[in-house]
Write an enzyme that holds these catalytic residues in place. Structure first.
Site, PDB file in Angstrom:
ATOM      1  N   HIS A 477     -63.313  49.942  34.068  1.00  0.00           N
ATOM      2  CA  HIS A 477     -64.044  48.672  34.108  1.00  0.00           C
ATOM      3  C   HIS A 477     -65.046  48.596  32.960  1.00  0.00           C
ATOM      4  CE1 HIS A 477     -66.127  45.252  36.189  1.00  0.00           C
ATOM      5  NE2 HIS A 477     -67.149  45.742  35.509  1.00  0.00           N
ATOM      6  N   GLU A 478     -65.878  49.627  32.855  1.00  0.00           N
ATOM      7  CA  GLU A 478     -66.905  49.606  31.804  1.00  0.00           C
ATOM      8  C   GLU A 478     -66.271  49.684  30.410  1.00  0.00           C
ATOM      9  OE1 GLU A 478     -69.717  48.621  32.513  1.00  0.00           O
ATOM     10  OE2 GLU A 478     -69.596  48.901  34.681  1.00  0.00           O
ATOM     11  N   HIS A 481     -65.360  46.240  29.342  1.00  0.00           N
ATOM     12  CA  HIS A 481     -66.520  45.590  28.713  1.00  0.00           C
ATOM     13  C   HIS A 481     -66.699  46.118  27.288  1.00  0.00           C
ATOM     14  CE1 HIS A 481     -68.189  43.286  32.001  1.00  0.00           C
ATOM     15  NE2 HIS A 481     -68.433  44.327  32.767  1.00  0.00           N
ATOM     16  N   HIS A 484     -64.453  44.550  24.887  1.00  0.00           N
ATOM     17  CA  HIS A 484     -64.896  43.178  24.632  1.00  0.00           C
ATOM     18  C   HIS A 484     -65.925  43.179  23.490  1.00  0.00           C
ATOM     19  CE1 HIS A 484     -66.066  39.121  26.784  1.00  0.00           C
ATOM     20  NE2 HIS A 484     -65.416  38.928  25.657  1.00  0.00           N
TER      21      HIS A 484
END
Length: 693
Positions: A477-478, A481, A484
């Site tokens: 998940h991190e 990010h 991104h």
């Protein structure tokens, strides 16, 4: 004889000097707490002078002398603040926390006159009104619209009296947000529970090893402790056969910030909500939620409530059915007690073992941290053609921090990625992504410095850190990010990377989680930390089958928190004077099962009370999950989870575009249509949930 030359701050303060480190990274080994206040002083002065130059420019406003000039301003402030807030969150000490109290107030006092500057807003508003005739590129047009919106929503168009009050509110909210986070950290640092030999019943060896490492971190070598980091607490609650100790740990975890001590957050919350309501009213909104959500994908509190209630009903029904099955299990075992909150995870594991012949302890030896980092990198390589190489020459803020260089498909430097994975007393709880420098191309190619901070349990005595499936998902998940931020390809810093609506920012991260639980990925990277053997196919199939187990609980835990957040910011502040009573009333209203508590009780709800980024916005994870569940379907439909054509669209339309494109347009460009809401219920296995009781 000449006088000795006086050195200036810019020559001695590492925050004010040019950084002669690899990739001009912060020289953490040279930076001391006493360097920050002088550096902030200089940064505030520089930025104020830059803003004054824009507002006093005698020439007519144009995009270059107003919007571009704004984008170029405040570089030193960004540089100093990013280093400071990294240390506040990831490696604080009493000196840093003391400085944080002053800096948070000074930061509000610095930004208020800028964001409410009538002359500056006049120039921006004039450009915004005439935007169709300025010959702007789509990215420039988006930047102008976002800049206008940001200033307008900060109160730049208010009367002088209202601006004065808004400035006072902003200053006080900054102080309160800092207090809230310091209180939470204080409660987390002060509590631990020592585990004697008799206290370790049911605990896997990997947990005991981590508990020993946590004790060593606190200077208690040779002992073993449970701390209040989520990784430690949740694993203990799943495994410990000692019901009395589960209760003790659970109560300490859920009471953070609510102990009536100097770290209590109840009065802080009351004041925050009152001030947020007043600021929204000043700006012409009936509630803070109405203000907050207007500038989001959701647009209104009603739209948020509609999504949450749609998910709540099947999730609650599934959780209640699971509760009844666990109560039956307790009775079968001869237990004469009613299932309580501190029992849920323990009996859920037993139930999962019974139904799916799977428990987390069986798979943890195959989820070594290094293997999961390699898996996250490999998926990025296969999707986007980027590569990662560890660097040992980049200064870091703690010996545990690791750094990798990311190169693009052309072999050129694209970003640095810092991974800070282990829990420690100097770090706030949770997991997050942030940056030390954002990507931009305004004045040459600026490569980003991206951080992932987690709180995993450390292996003891040289043993690797073993992750639970939840931990492994958090890592992906991190890293989503992180991608991104690293793959960002925009011109203007304000539109870089994760500078998007809160209810869109979780799409790249939650979407990336899907690859972590795919057989193609696990077969390659889930290897036993001692033998190197791959994850047995039988265990893999059982793991995949067990994924949707306990989703009623997980969804109830989250959605209830999101609903309470929404109610805090929708109802009048006068209704929230007693935070505990408000929490109790709202949970009764939605029929919260008493055996489940909020994922974040109000007094520890850092997402919404340490700042306003997720205030009235915790629903964002669920809003984004509608998109991420639907988005992964594009790869499934292509018959290849690394399909090059789909991956290219994902890169171009989602990961690299930052905030340069409207999120709905970005999603539809990738998927070819709006998201399909039932994808979320399908992913969580809730489409066929029992009917609510």
């Amino acid at each position: 004889m000449s006088e000795p030359r006086q050195t200036t701050d810019s020559e001695t303060n590492p925050l004010l000097k040019a950084w002669v480190t690899p990739f001009a990274t912060p020289p953490f080994d040279e930076i001391k707490p006493e360097h920050f206040l002088p550096a902030f002083e200089q940064a505030f002065a520089d930025h104020s002078a830059e803003i004054a130059a824009i507002t006093s420019d005698p020439t007519a406003a144009d995009f270059a002398n107003t919007i571009t000039a704004l984008e170029r301003s405040g570089k030193l402030l960004s540089k100093v603040a990013s280093v400071f807030y990294d240390l506040v969150s990831a490696h604080s000490n009493p000196a840093i926390l003391e400085i944080d109290k002053e800096v948070s107030l000074r930061m509000a006092r610095h930004w208020n006159p800028i964001m409410m500057n009538a002359v500056l807003f006049g120039r921006i508003a004039q450009l915004h009104e005439n935007r169709a005739n300025l010959g702007l590129t789509p990215e420039q047009l988006r930047l102008l619209e976002r800049t206008y919106t940001r200033f307008h929503r900060s109160g730049a168009g208010l009367s002088e009296e209202a601006k004065t009050r808004m400035a006072e509110i902003n200053e006080r909210l900054a102080q309160l947000g800092t207090s809230f986070s310091h209180h939470l950290l204080g409660d987390e640092q002060e509590w631990f529970m020592e585990l004697g030999e008799a206290d370790r019943q049911g605990l896997p060896e990997s947990f005991v090893a981590s508990a020993k490492a946590a004790a060593e971190e606190r200077g208690m070598a040779g002992k073993a402790i449970v701390t209040l980091s989520r990784s430690s607490v949740e694993q203990f609650l799943k495994s410990s056969a000692r019901r009395d100790l589960r209760e003790k740990v659970y109560k300490a975890f859920t009471a953070r910030g609510d102990n009536g001590n100097s770290n209590d957050n109840n009065t802080t919350i009351v004041e925050v909500l009152k001030l947020r309501e007043e600021s929204a009213n000043l700006l012409g909104y009936p509630t803070f939620a109405a203000y907050r959500l207007e500038d989001s994908m959701a647009k209104t509190p009603e739209a948020v409530r509609g999504l949450l209630e749609r998910v709540w009903k099947p999730a609650r029904a599934r959780a209640l059915a699971d509760r009844d099955d666990m109560q039956a299990l307790i009775t079968e075992e001869g237990g004469n007690f009613k299932l309580a909150s501190w029992d849920w995870r323990f009996y859920a594991e037993k139930l999962r073992l019974q139904r799916a012949n799977f428990d987390d302890a069986a798979i943890k030896p195959y989820l070594a941290l290094d293997h999961m980092i390699a898996a996250a990198f490999d998926c990025a390589t296969r999707l986007f053609g980027v590569t990662f190489e560890e660097r040992k020459d980049v200064p870091v803020w703690h010996p545990d921090v690791r750094v990798w260089e990311m190169k693009g498909p052309d072999g050129k430097h694209k970003a640095l990625f810092y991974g800070d994975y282990f829990a420690r007393p100097s770090k706030r709880s949770g997991a997050w992504m942030t940056s030390l420098r954002d990507q931009q191309k305004l004045d040459g190619e600026i490569a980003p410095l991206i951080l992932n901070i987690c709180n995993f349990s450390k292996g003891a005595g040289g043993e690797p850190s073993l992750l639970s499936p939840d931990d492994a998902r958090t890592l992906f998940h991190e890293f989503g990010h992180g991608l991104h931020g690293m793959l960002s390809n925009v011109t203007y810093p304000s539109l870089s990377g994760t500078s998007v609506f809160t209810d869109f920012v979780e799409l790249p991260s939650q979407l990336y989680e899907h690859w972590q639980e795919r057989p193609e990925v696990l077969q390659k990277f889930a290897r036993h930390y001692q033998t190197g053997e791959p994850l047995p196919d039988d265990l893999l199939q059982r793991f995949l089958a067990a994924r949707k187990f306990n989703q009623g609980f997980a969804t109830v835990e989250f959605v209830s928190s999101a609903l309470v957040d929404l109610e805090f910011h929708t109802q009048p502040a006068s209704a929230t004077q007693d935070v505990r009573a408000f929490e109790k009333k709202e949970l009764e209203k939605i029929g919260m099962p008493e055996e489940i508590s909020l994922r974040h009780r109000p007094t520890q709800f850092g997402h919404i009370f340490t700042g306003d980024h997720y205030a009235a916005g915790y629903y964002s994870y669920m809003w984004s999950e509608v998109m991420d569940a639907d988005a992964f379907g594009a790869f499934e439909e292509a018959g290849n989870i690394f399909d090059p054509a789909v991956a290219k669209r994902l890169h171009d339309d989602i990961y690299s575009s930052g905030g340069s494109v409207d999120p709905e347009a970005a999603y539809e460009a990738f998927r070819g249509r709006p998201p399909e809401p039932d994808a979320l219920l399908r992913r969580r296995g809730l489409l066929d949930a029992p009917k609510a009781a």
